[in-house]
Every structure is written in structure tokens, then in C-alpha cells.
Enzyme design. Structure first.
Site, PDB file in Angstrom:
ATOM      1  N   GLU A  90      33.263  39.416  34.673  1.00 46.45           N
ATOM      2  CA  GLU A  90      34.023  39.965  35.801  1.00 46.45           C
ATOM      3  C   GLU A  90      33.906  41.486  35.809  1.00 46.45           C
ATOM      4  OE1 GLU A  90      38.647  39.862  37.495  1.00 46.45           O
ATOM      5  OE2 GLU A  90      38.235  39.296  35.409  1.00 46.45           O
ATOM      6  N   LYS A 101      37.233  37.346  44.893  1.00 53.73           N
ATOM      7  CA  LYS A 101      38.408  36.795  44.219  1.00 53.73           C
ATOM      8  C   LYS A 101      39.548  36.615  45.222  1.00 53.73           C
ATOM      9  CE  LYS A 101      40.957  37.692  39.899  1.00 53.73           C
ATOM     10  NZ  LYS A 101      41.048  38.661  38.768  1.00 53.73           N
ATOM     11  N   CYS A 130      38.225  34.830  36.746  1.00 51.81           N
ATOM     12  CA  CYS A 130      39.398  35.048  35.904  1.00 51.81           C
ATOM     13  C   CYS A 130      40.513  34.049  36.220  1.00 51.81           C
ATOM     14  CB  CYS A 130      39.851  36.506  36.011  1.00 51.81           C
ATOM     15  SG  CYS A 130      40.750  37.100  34.549  1.00 51.81           S
TER      16      CYS A 130
END
Length: 339
Positions: free
Chosen positions: A58, A145, A179
Site C-alpha cells: 500500500e 480505496k 488494507c
């Protein structure tokens, strides 16, 4: 560089064995060109080992701002925080843009599928993004995200349903969750419904508990999970005043671990194939037998024979959500004529 959104392969993988590599390494903070050069070295090394898929952590491009203050506090606004954001914004990349062109070139030159974590800037809003590239040097597309975590929400925008791709490729169906998106059951279900087989999980979470989440997802989704996390020491970050940590990190020595990695590759049958590595930067490589996907789904297919759509059903909105829509005079005239 060319782009391809959700291009179907319409077939089975050309080989039942795919060699995949995770890169566990630190960003070169506040220096995107140096970070790209570091990425290049790892991609070349992975390709030399015969890898067909290379996955980065990430925010590898642009950096995960661990410990950054940004002057944040309830009702607090200050010049120090604004200038920190200015520097962070400068390290982010435009998509498409020259850095994306460079990454596509690296993927093509090394004949690999590449999944790269990056901080994307769209105007002055930043997004935590996963970028996808093909061995033909194509930029396939991106995933933004959906839900930044905690104070990430103060510096990153939220993605929408228009960027949740799963690419049908000769090495398997490829997608990503970033994540703590991996803790969102409905998002995982959307990926499973798209047939994901190579489930990439770029992350900043190096905790031991994270390993349990990755194991669960591999079994739940009947897919290979490739979790890539940065390994960072305090000395990998700039010194004061260029990089201002919270007090806990300020007490650390230069060789103290700030992000401990934990990158891991897990099979659909729940077998840990490589990692986790909590020790250093480096590559984690495993050979993936794609036949394990079918083997795993004999007993459990969460969006197939082990689902109950008559009781539980998910609807996914894939339309882009933009704050402003402009209608041209021509479009307006055509619309008026149809009334």
C-alpha cells in the site's frame, strides 16, 4: 502505454502454475523518482526469478504517512500541517501520468503483471490506490480505496464503485483490496462474485492479527491471497524538521522498526506458501497451483453453491460518483427536444 478496463480473457489460465512475488520494502520518502528506481530494481529481481506477478505494498509510490501529524486535531488548523500536506501532495502521482507510463514500461520490459500501491492525486484530493499493469506494458486500470481508516480520512478521499475491477488474465482473475478494506465483508463478497482468484492485499498493517485475516479471506474466498506490507526503519524516513512523527516514534533509534512487514502468500486451501517476513526488506515468492481454487470450492463457494440469495443478497453500485456534472449546450438541446 495503452489502457484496458476489465478486458476479458475468456479462457482458462495458460498454465496451472503461476510464480508470484511480493515486494516488502520501504518507500523513499518525499522522493518519488527514487522510489520508482527502487521499484525497478525489485521488479527486475522478481522477473529474474521467473515471477509472472509482482505485488507492492500500500502507498509504495507516494508513501504511507505513518506517524504524520498534518496539524490535525478537533478544531485545530495550523500552517505546519498545511505545509506537511503540500509536501505529501507533491509526492503523489497523477493517474494517468508520467509515473504510470514508467510503471507500465517496467511491467512490459520485465514481462510481468504488476500491482502497485500508490498515492494518487486528482486535483488536490488524494486517494490510496492500487494500479494494475500487464506484461504487454498496458495500464489496465486502478482500484481506489473505498474507506480510509481513522485519520487517513483527513488526507485521503473515498473511492467509489467505479473502480473495483477484477481482471480476467491468462494467469488468473486479478483484483485487490487495500488494507482494512479487507475487513469489509460486503466488499470482499463483491470481489468473490467477480471471480477473483489472485486476491492482492496491499497493506500498512504489519500486526500478527493481520495474518489471521489473510488466512480467513483465502479460505472464505477460495482464492490466493497476496498481502504486501512495507518494512520500514526510523532511518528510512526523513529527519526533523522534514518529517514530523508523533511522540511515540520520535523516541525510536534510527535502526528501530517502524513498520514490521509481515508480507505473506496463502493458498485457497489455507496453506501459507511464503512468509510472513517480519525481519527485513526483500522478496517473498511462491508457486501458485491454480487448480487449488477448484479444489477449495468443492466444499465452499460463498457466492455459488454455499450462498442463499433468496435470503441474503448484495447490490453493488458501480456508477462513478462525481460532485459536479456538466451538461453541454448540445446535450441540453437534445434533452429538451425529447421532452
Amino acid at each position: 502505454m495503452s489502457t484496458s478496463e476489465n478486458t476479458p480473457f475468456n479462457g482458462v489460465a495458460s498454465s496451472t502454475i503461476v510464480r508470484a512475488t511480493i515486494v516488502q520494502a520501504s518507500t523513499v520518502y518525499n522522493d518519488t523518482p527514487a522510489t520508482l528506481e527502487k521499484a525497478n530494481k525489485f521488479i527486475v529481481e522478481a522477473a529474474s526469478k521467473g515471477s509472472e506477478l509482482v505485488v507492492f505494498p500500500e502507498a509504495f509510490i507516494g508513501g504511507y504517512p505513518r506517524g504524520f501529524r498534518f496539524g490535525l486535531g478537533v478544531g485545530v488548523h495550523n500552517e505546519e500541517g498545511r505545509d506537511e500536506f503540500r509536501k505529501y501532495h507533491a509526492s503523489a502521482i497523477k493517474v494517468p501520468g508520467p509515473e504510470v507510463e514508467k510503471l507500465a514500461e517496467l511491467a512490459g520490459k520485465n514481462n510481468v503483471y504488476l500491482v502497485m500501491g500508490a498515492i494518487e492525486k486528482d486535483g488536490y484530493t488524494l486517494y490510496c490506490t492500487a494500479l494494475f499493469f500487464s506484461p504487454q506494458g498496458q495500464f489496465l486500470g486502478k482500484h481506489r480505496k473505498l474507506m480510509p481508516t481513522s485519520l487517513e480520512r483527513c488526507i485521503w478521499g473515498q473511492g467509489d464503485g467505479s473502480t473495483i475491477p477484477v481482471y480476467d488474465t491468462p494467469i488468473g482473475k486479478l483484483g485487490a483490496a487495500i488494507c482494512w478494506e479487507n475487513r469489509m465483508p460486503l466488499y470482499r463478497t463483491a470481489l468473490y462474485a467477480k471471480g477473483i482468484e489472485l486476491y492482492c492485499a496491499p497493506t500498512a498493517d504489519g500486526s500478527k492479527e493481520w495474518q489471521s485475516s489473510m488466512l480467513h479471506i483465502a479460505i472464505e474466498g477460495g482464492c490466493f491471497v497476496l498481502s504486501a506490507c512495507q518494512f520500514c526503519l526510523r532511518k528510512d524516513f526523513p529527519d526533523h524538521p522534514d518529517y514530523l512523527f508523533t511522540d511515540w516514534y520520535d523516541d525510536k533509534e534510527p535502526d528501530s522498526i517502524v513498520s514490521q512487514g509481515g508480507s505473506v502468500i496463502i493458498s485457497p486451501l489455507g496453506q501459507v506458501l511464503a512468509g510472513p517476513n517480519f525481519e527485513s526488506e526483500g522478496l517473498i515468492t511462491a508457486d501458485l497451483d491454480l487448480g487449488d481454487v477448484a479444489r477449495a470450492k468443492l466444499y465452499f463457494d460463498s457466492v455459488g453453491h454455499y450462498s442463499r440469495p433468496d435470503v441474503l443478497h448484495l447490490t453493488v453500485n458501480e456508477h462513478p460518483k462525481k460532485p459536479v456534472t456538466f451538461i453541454s449546450k448540445v446535450e441540453k438541446a437534445e434533452d429538451d427536444s425529447n421532452k
